[in-house]
Design a protein around this motif. Structure first.
Motif, PDB file in Angstrom:
ATOM      1  N   LYS A  71       0.848  -1.186   0.000  1.00  0.00           N
ATOM      2  CA  LYS A  71       0.000   0.000   0.000  1.00  0.00           C
ATOM      3  C   LYS A  71       0.885   1.238   0.000  1.00  0.00           C
ATOM      4  O   LYS A  71       1.746   1.400   0.862  1.00  0.00           O
ATOM      5  N   ILE A  72       0.679   2.105  -0.981  1.00  0.00           N
ATOM      6  CA  ILE A  72       1.407   3.371  -1.069  1.00  0.00           C
ATOM      7  C   ILE A  72       0.587   4.389  -0.271  1.00  0.00           C
ATOM      8  O   ILE A  72      -0.580   4.621  -0.572  1.00  0.00           O
ATOM      9  N   VAL A  73       1.202   5.012   0.744  1.00  0.00           N
ATOM     10  CA  VAL A  73       0.459   5.970   1.562  1.00  0.00           C
ATOM     11  C   VAL A  73       0.815   7.414   1.253  1.00  0.00           C
ATOM     12  O   VAL A  73       0.072   8.323   1.607  1.00  0.00           O
ATOM     13  N   PHE A  74       1.947   7.615   0.563  1.00  0.00           N
ATOM     14  CA  PHE A  74       2.365   8.988   0.312  1.00  0.00           C
ATOM     15  C   PHE A  74       3.315   9.012  -0.875  1.00  0.00           C
ATOM     16  O   PHE A  74       4.231   8.208  -0.953  1.00  0.00           O
ATOM     17  N   ILE A  75       3.079   9.921  -1.806  1.00  0.00           N
ATOM     18  CA  ILE A  75       3.974  10.123  -2.947  1.00  0.00           C
ATOM     19  C   ILE A  75       4.300  11.603  -3.022  1.00  0.00           C
ATOM     20  O   ILE A  75       3.414  12.454  -2.928  1.00  0.00           O
ATOM     21  N   GLU A 102       9.180  18.998   0.813  1.00  0.00           N
ATOM     22  CA  GLU A 102       8.947  17.579   0.543  1.00  0.00           C
ATOM     23  C   GLU A 102       9.428  16.717   1.705  1.00  0.00           C
ATOM     24  O   GLU A 102       8.755  15.775   2.122  1.00  0.00           O
ATOM     25  N   ALA A 103      10.596  17.044   2.247  1.00  0.00           N
ATOM     26  CA  ALA A 103      11.135  16.283   3.376  1.00  0.00           C
ATOM     27  C   ALA A 103      10.241  16.430   4.601  1.00  0.00           C
ATOM     28  O   ALA A 103      10.001  15.451   5.324  1.00  0.00           O
ATOM     29  N   LEU A 104       9.725  17.620   4.844  1.00  0.00           N
ATOM     30  CA  LEU A 104       8.822  17.825   5.981  1.00  0.00           C
ATOM     31  C   LEU A 104       7.512  17.061   5.783  1.00  0.00           C
ATOM     32  O   LEU A 104       6.935  16.545   6.747  1.00  0.00           O
ATOM     33  N   ASN A 105       7.027  16.971   4.539  1.00  0.00           N
ATOM     34  CA  ASN A 105       5.827  16.171   4.252  1.00  0.00           C
ATOM     35  C   ASN A 105       6.077  14.699   4.556  1.00  0.00           C
ATOM     36  O   ASN A 105       5.211  14.013   5.094  1.00  0.00           O
ATOM     37  N   ILE A 106       7.265  14.213   4.215  1.00  0.00           N
ATOM     38  CA  ILE A 106       7.618  12.830   4.538  1.00  0.00           C
ATOM     39  C   ILE A 106       7.631  12.654   6.049  1.00  0.00           C
ATOM     40  O   ILE A 106       7.074  11.690   6.581  1.00  0.00           O
ATOM     41  N   LYS A 107       8.242  13.601   6.758  1.00  0.00           N
ATOM     42  CA  LYS A 107       8.307  13.520   8.228  1.00  0.00           C
ATOM     43  C   LYS A 107       6.900  13.511   8.827  1.00  0.00           C
ATOM     44  O   LYS A 107       6.624  12.768   9.770  1.00  0.00           O
ATOM     45  N   THR A 108       5.989  14.308   8.270  1.00  0.00           N
ATOM     46  CA  THR A 108       4.606  14.367   8.751  1.00  0.00           C
ATOM     47  C   THR A 108       3.909  13.013   8.614  1.00  0.00           C
ATOM     48  O   THR A 108       3.125  12.620   9.467  1.00  0.00           O
ATOM     49  N   HIS A 109       4.213  12.265   7.555  1.00  0.00           N
ATOM     50  CA  HIS A 109       3.574  10.981   7.286  1.00  0.00           C
ATOM     51  C   HIS A 109       4.368   9.797   7.830  1.00  0.00           C
ATOM     52  O   HIS A 109       3.989   8.651   7.610  1.00  0.00           O
ATOM     53  N   ILE A 110       5.434  10.031   8.558  1.00  0.00           N
ATOM     54  CA  ILE A 110       6.381   8.973   8.932  1.00  0.00           C
ATOM     55  C   ILE A 110       5.733   7.823   9.702  1.00  0.00           C
ATOM     56  O   ILE A 110       6.126   6.671   9.539  1.00  0.00           O
ATOM     57  N   LYS A 111       4.726   8.107  10.515  1.00  0.00           N
ATOM     58  CA  LYS A 111       4.102   7.026  11.291  1.00  0.00           C
ATOM     59  C   LYS A 111       3.405   6.000  10.398  1.00  0.00           C
ATOM     60  O   LYS A 111       3.211   4.855  10.795  1.00  0.00           O
ATOM     61  N   ASP A 122       6.522   2.625   6.033  1.00  0.00           N
ATOM     62  CA  ASP A 122       7.427   1.513   6.363  1.00  0.00           C
ATOM     63  C   ASP A 122       8.771   1.664   5.665  1.00  0.00           C
ATOM     64  O   ASP A 122       9.751   1.050   6.064  1.00  0.00           O
ATOM     65  N   GLY A 123       8.803   2.459   4.608  1.00  0.00           N
ATOM     66  CA  GLY A 123      10.036   2.659   3.868  1.00  0.00           C
ATOM     67  C   GLY A 123       9.842   3.715   2.805  1.00  0.00           C
ATOM     68  O   GLY A 123       8.723   4.048   2.440  1.00  0.00           O
ATOM     69  N   ILE A 124      10.963   4.258   2.342  1.00  0.00           N
ATOM     70  CA  ILE A 124      10.957   5.259   1.282  1.00  0.00           C
ATOM     71  C   ILE A 124      11.607   4.639   0.061  1.00  0.00           C
ATOM     72  O   ILE A 124      12.689   4.059   0.153  1.00  0.00           O
ATOM     73  N   VAL A 125      10.945   4.775  -1.075  1.00  0.00           N
ATOM     74  CA  VAL A 125      11.486   4.279  -2.337  1.00  0.00           C
ATOM     75  C   VAL A 125      11.688   5.471  -3.253  1.00  0.00           C
ATOM     76  O   VAL A 125      10.752   6.202  -3.542  1.00  0.00           O
ATOM     77  N   SER A 126      12.922   5.672  -3.677  1.00  0.00           N
ATOM     78  CA  SER A 126      13.240   6.765  -4.588  1.00  0.00           C
ATOM     79  C   SER A 126      13.282   6.226  -6.002  1.00  0.00           C
ATOM     80  O   SER A 126      14.080   5.350  -6.320  1.00  0.00           O
ATOM     81  N   THR A 127      12.409   6.760  -6.861  1.00  0.00           N
ATOM     82  CA  THR A 127      12.426   6.372  -8.269  1.00  0.00           C
ATOM     83  C   THR A 127      12.872   7.547  -9.118  1.00  0.00           C
ATOM     84  O   THR A 127      12.745   7.534 -10.328  1.00  0.00           O
ATOM     85  N   THR A 128      13.407   8.553  -8.479  1.00  0.00           N
ATOM     86  CA  THR A 128      13.845   9.758  -9.175  1.00  0.00           C
ATOM     87  C   THR A 128      15.339   9.705  -9.422  1.00  0.00           C
ATOM     88  O   THR A 128      15.997   8.754  -9.039  1.00  0.00           O
ATOM     89  N   ASP A 129      15.867  10.753 -10.041  1.00  0.00           N
ATOM     90  CA  ASP A 129      17.311  10.749 -10.258  1.00  0.00           C
ATOM     91  C   ASP A 129      17.995  10.956  -8.914  1.00  0.00           C
ATOM     92  O   ASP A 129      17.721  11.882  -8.188  1.00  0.00           O
ATOM     93  N   GLY A 130      18.848  10.008  -8.552  1.00  0.00           N
ATOM     94  CA  GLY A 130      19.482  10.016  -7.234  1.00  0.00           C
ATOM     95  C   GLY A 130      20.444  11.148  -7.007  1.00  0.00           C
ATOM     96  O   GLY A 130      20.659  11.560  -5.885  1.00  0.00           O
ATOM     97  N   VAL A 131      21.040  11.677  -8.059  1.00  0.00           N
ATOM     98  CA  VAL A 131      22.086  12.674  -7.880  1.00  0.00           C
ATOM     99  C   VAL A 131      21.549  13.953  -7.276  1.00  0.00           C
ATOM    100  O   VAL A 131      22.108  14.482  -6.333  1.00  0.00           O
TER     101      VAL A 131
END
Length: 195
Positions: free
Chosen positions: A21-25, A38-47, A50-59
């Motif tokens: 289940k994807i809960v946040f993109i 974006e990082a603060l939005n991730i922190k808000t949804h952290i509970k 279960d994990g973060i998957v990066s499909t963007t350019d890593g650099v």
């Protein structure tokens, strides 16, 4: 960025098909440098994450978000597609523990020769580009022609090729595949995960 959207959709479809289940993109604008929101939005949804998957350019984007998440003390497993050392370094420790899959598997000899000749770290894809060029040159030499149809036929007859990137296997549709490797960032360096 079309490529990033395709990667994200492919991951989403496969993950959900497997019962995930994807809960946040978050999809920052390509080339963005200010990613604190974006990082603060991730922190808000952290509970709920279960994990973060990066499909963007890593650099750029992945590295910057990982760096900010580290500054915000957000601890959650992270996963990505291929990364190079420049991406890892740019995260300033934010990618520590991140696991990723890659087909970037240059031989040590090729890496050494590449870096000696070009006076820079090897780029993602350098090994497979070299193998593709070498396979093409071999087909031209073997057929003794520049006729694209004859060269294409010769390439399609190639079942396997042992190159500087590893063993390439014909997929039967005029393409080649090779095994991927699972890696983990440990002490700022990619380390192969054991099978």
């Amino acid at each position: 960025d079309v490529w990033v959207k395709e990667q994200t959709n492919a991951f989403r479809n496969s993950y959900e098909k497997l019962g995930g289940k994807i809960v946040f993109i978050t999809e920052p604008i390509p080339g963005s440098r200010e990613l604190r929101t974006e990082a603060l939005n991730i922190k808000t949804h952290i509970k709920d994450i279960d994990g973060i998957v990066s499909t963007t350019d890593g650099v750029i984007i992945g590295s910057l978000i990982a760096k900010i998440l580290k500054e915000l003390n957000v601890k959650v497993p992270m996963y990505s597609i291929s990364l190079d050392q420049a991406s890892i370094d740019a995260s300033e420790g934010g990618f520590e523990g991140l696991e990723f899959i890659t087909s970037f598997t240059p031989s040590k000899d090729f890496t050494m020769r590449y870096e000696d000749r070009f006076k820079t770290k090897i780029d993602i894809g350098a090994d497979t580009a070299y193998d593709a060029f070498t396979m093409l040159a071999n087909a031209i030499n073997k057929t003794e022609t520049e006729d694209p149809d004859l060269i294409s036929t010769e390439l399609s007859n190639t079942k396997a090729y042992e190159g500087v990137s590893g063993k390439l296997i014909s997929d039967g549709k005029r393409g080649f595949v090779k095994d991927s490797v699972l890696m983990k960032i440990e002490n700022g360096k990619p380390v192969k995960l054991s099978k």
